[in-house]
Design a protein around this motif. Structure first.
Motif, mmCIF file in Angstrom:
data_model
loop_
_atom_site.group_PDB
_atom_site.id
_atom_site.type_symbol
_atom_site.label_atom_id
_atom_site.label_comp_id
_atom_site.label_asym_id
_atom_site.label_seq_id
_atom_site.Cartn_x
_atom_site.Cartn_y
_atom_site.Cartn_z
ATOM 1 N N ASN A 120 15.136 -0.780 -12.247
ATOM 2 C CA ASN A 120 13.901 -1.584 -12.329
ATOM 3 C C ASN A 120 13.264 -1.856 -10.967
ATOM 4 O O ASN A 120 12.525 -2.821 -10.811
ATOM 5 N N GLY A 121 13.545 -1.020 -9.971
ATOM 6 C CA GLY A 121 12.946 -1.191 -8.661
ATOM 7 C C GLY A 121 11.787 -0.233 -8.434
ATOM 8 O O GLY A 121 11.345 0.481 -9.340
ATOM 9 N N ASP A 122 11.264 -0.228 -7.203
ATOM 10 C CA ASP A 122 10.157 0.647 -6.824
ATOM 11 C C ASP A 122 10.668 1.711 -5.857
ATOM 12 O O ASP A 122 11.512 1.436 -5.002
ATOM 13 N N ILE A 130 -0.477 3.767 2.026
ATOM 14 C CA ILE A 130 0.064 3.610 0.671
ATOM 15 C C ILE A 130 0.784 2.269 0.548
ATOM 16 O O ILE A 130 0.628 1.542 -0.438
ATOM 17 N N ASN A 131 1.575 1.921 1.559
ATOM 18 C CA ASN A 131 2.333 0.673 1.516
ATOM 19 C C ASN A 131 1.426 -0.545 1.538
ATOM 20 O O ASN A 131 1.714 -1.553 0.882
ATOM 21 N N ALA A 132 0.328 -0.457 2.281
ATOM 22 C CA ALA A 132 -0.612 -1.579 2.324
ATOM 23 C C ALA A 132 -1.205 -1.852 0.942
ATOM 24 O O ALA A 132 -1.499 -2.996 0.589
ATOM 25 N N LEU A 133 -1.334 -0.799 0.151
ATOM 26 C CA LEU A 133 -1.897 -0.939 -1.195
ATOM 27 C C LEU A 133 -0.852 -1.350 -2.217
ATOM 28 O O LEU A 133 -1.077 -2.231 -3.048
ATOM 29 N N LEU A 134 0.335 -0.729 -2.160
ATOM 30 C CA LEU A 134 1.334 -0.891 -3.218
ATOM 31 C C LEU A 134 2.460 -1.859 -2.883
ATOM 32 O O LEU A 134 3.174 -2.298 -3.773
ATOM 33 N N ASP A 135 2.664 -2.152 -1.594
ATOM 34 C CA ASP A 135 3.789 -2.991 -1.170
ATOM 35 C C ASP A 135 5.106 -2.419 -1.707
ATOM 36 O O ASP A 135 5.902 -3.109 -2.336
ATOM 37 N N CYS A 136 5.310 -1.138 -1.453
ATOM 38 C CA CYS A 136 6.532 -0.443 -1.892
ATOM 39 C C CYS A 136 7.308 -0.017 -0.650
ATOM 40 O O CYS A 136 7.029 1.027 -0.057
ATOM 41 N N ALA A 176 3.658 13.376 -3.579
ATOM 42 C CA ALA A 176 4.512 12.194 -3.739
ATOM 43 C C ALA A 176 4.752 11.921 -5.208
ATOM 44 O O ALA A 176 3.987 12.325 -6.082
ATOM 45 N N GLY A 177 5.854 11.218 -5.474
ATOM 46 C CA GLY A 177 6.154 10.701 -6.800
ATOM 47 C C GLY A 177 6.403 9.209 -6.656
ATOM 48 O O GLY A 177 6.959 8.760 -5.651
ATOM 49 N N LEU A 178 5.994 8.438 -7.645
ATOM 50 C CA LEU A 178 6.073 6.984 -7.532
ATOM 51 C C LEU A 178 6.686 6.368 -8.782
ATOM 52 O O LEU A 178 6.247 6.636 -9.905
ATOM 53 N N PHE A 205 4.029 -4.628 8.658
ATOM 54 C CA PHE A 205 4.970 -4.846 7.558
ATOM 55 C C PHE A 205 6.313 -4.208 7.877
ATOM 56 O O PHE A 205 6.413 -3.276 8.665
ATOM 57 N N ASP A 206 7.333 -4.714 7.209
ATOM 58 C CA ASP A 206 8.682 -4.163 7.351
ATOM 59 C C ASP A 206 8.761 -2.879 6.526
ATOM 60 O O ASP A 206 8.949 -2.926 5.310
ATOM 61 N N LEU A 207 8.606 -1.755 7.187
ATOM 62 C CA LEU A 207 8.501 -0.479 6.488
ATOM 63 C C LEU A 207 9.268 0.597 7.237
ATOM 64 O O LEU A 207 9.101 0.770 8.440
ATOM 65 N N GLN A 208 10.111 1.303 6.496
ATOM 66 C CA GLN A 208 10.911 2.359 7.103
ATOM 67 C C GLN A 208 11.059 3.503 6.105
ATOM 68 O O GLN A 208 11.305 3.292 4.923
#
Length: 373
Positions: free
Chosen positions: A208-210, A303-309, A222-224, A340-343
């Motif tokens: 149930n995660g992203d 993408i992360n700015a939009l989806l917060d994934c 990409a796949g999401l 943002f914390d993104l890696q």
């Protein structure tokens, strides 16, 4: 909706089967504790799964428990086998898995066959996998095939697939029809990178995660998965990040790949840097990384700015070839581009696309067998 006992019965079987597949061998007592089902219900479900040929008792199980030893059960690995196939334009990646999800053998085969002749090419690959693993065709349960393009809602046509030299909407139903007639098994289609994100998600045992999976291979896509569900979009275009553009003067052309894919595809990098991801040496490797990493970092940041994934994985032929230095360069650029914390992390599964394709068809076959029993 009225209550139908058979629905609950089917759900219980699916829950127990999935638990055994993800967690490994267990007992009725432990399954009861994990699922909340009563022990009598679990015993009944286990009996039905065993009669379906999908699970079996664990032989010679040694228990440290005092008193009566629990009967352990497990997935029957050789109940049937599935094949996952990923079409990448210039090459095909394929593998065969058992019911436990173990990859038994995989191959990469180069191809220049026209698309209308793809079935004969696939038959050779499938027959080779069966021969290499000494698996009889009668033990094959089904196969999943990933396409680098956009599939219609009914999975009968493919469009936006320049890597396969498909510029117009093209029927692909002949592929499943011919393979089904020949091997007598179901064949499912999906976008190639959707297959990869499914394979990666289940390999990581996420629940149930992203997850955002980026493929840098023959093409760029990409796949999401959001909240545990694969995201398709209104017209099955979710993940087509190759059509991202950072050039305000760019003019889209339906006969060409998208702007970002034109910068990052295998053919583009081959022209620009003489890239050969199958070579032992590539003297200009760092130059390629310096070119690729900012483009991918900008794409991921947006993408992360939009989806917060924040869970992002990268795989694919070129990503594997360039390895850790590419991932490090992308993350170094991300530290500048976003607050943002993104890696970005490298792909975890050994063969995400093949695993995802096999997982998809395996679920289909298991679901059908559970309903029949």
């Amino acid at each position: 909706m009225s209550y139908i006992p058979s629905h609950l019965r089917h759900m219980n079987k699916q829950v127990v089967f999935n638990l055994l597949k993800t967690e490994g061998p267990s007992s009725c007592v432990l399954i009861s504790k994990a699922t909340g089902m009563s022990e009598p219900t679990v015993h009944k479900v286990v009996d039905e799964l065993e009669s379906s040929g999908l699970i079996e008792p664990v032989k010679d199980f040694e228990s440290k428990a005092i008193g009566r030893k629990p009967q352990m059960i497990k997935i029957k690995a050789d109940a049937f086998y599935t094949i996952g196939i990923i079409l990448e334009g210039d090459y095909v990646r394929a593998g065969i898995l058992n019911l436990e999800g173990k990859l038994l053998h995989a191959v990469t085969v180069f191809t220049d066959a026209p698309f209308n002749q793809i079935v004969s090419h696939l038959k050779k690959i499938i027959d080779g996998l069966l021969q290499e693993t000494h698996i009889a065709v009668e033990s094959l349960g089904g196969m999943g095939i990933g396409f680098p393009g956009i599939l219609s809602d009914d999975y009968q046509t493919l469009s936006f697939a320049p890597l396969l030299k498909i510029l117009d909407t093209t029927s692909i139903s002949f592929i499943s029809q011919e393979l089904t007639d020949y091997y007598h098994v179901p064949v499912l289609f999906e976008n190639d990178v959707n297959m990869s994100v499914i394979g990666e998600y289940h390999y990581l045992n996420m629940k149930n995660g992203d997850l955002l999976y980026i493929s840098l291979g023959t093409g760029f896509g990409a796949g999401l998965i959001i909240d545990g569900k694969l995201r398709y979009g209104n017209a099955h275009r979710c993940g087509e990040i190759g059509y991202t553009t950072f050039d305000s003067h760019y003019v889209a052309d339906e006969k060409k790949p998208g702007w970002l894919e034109e910068q990052l595809s295998h053919r583009a990098l081959q022209r620009k840097f003489a890239l050969n991801p199958f070579a032992l040496e590539q003297t200009n490797r760092q130059e390629i990384i310096d070119y690729i990493s900012p483009l991918i970092a900008m794409c991921v940041s947006n993408i992360n700015a939009l989806l917060d994934c924040p869970n992002v994985r990268i795989g694919g032929m070129i990503a594997h070839f360039l390895g850790t230095p590419l991932v490090d360069a992308i993350n170094e650029k991300l530290r500048v581009l976003t607050r943002f914390d993104l890696q970005v992390l490298p792909q975890a599964a050994p063969d995400s696309g093949v695993l995802g394709a096999a997982h998809l068809i395996c679920n289909h076959v298991v679901g059908r067998r559970l309903k029949e029993n």
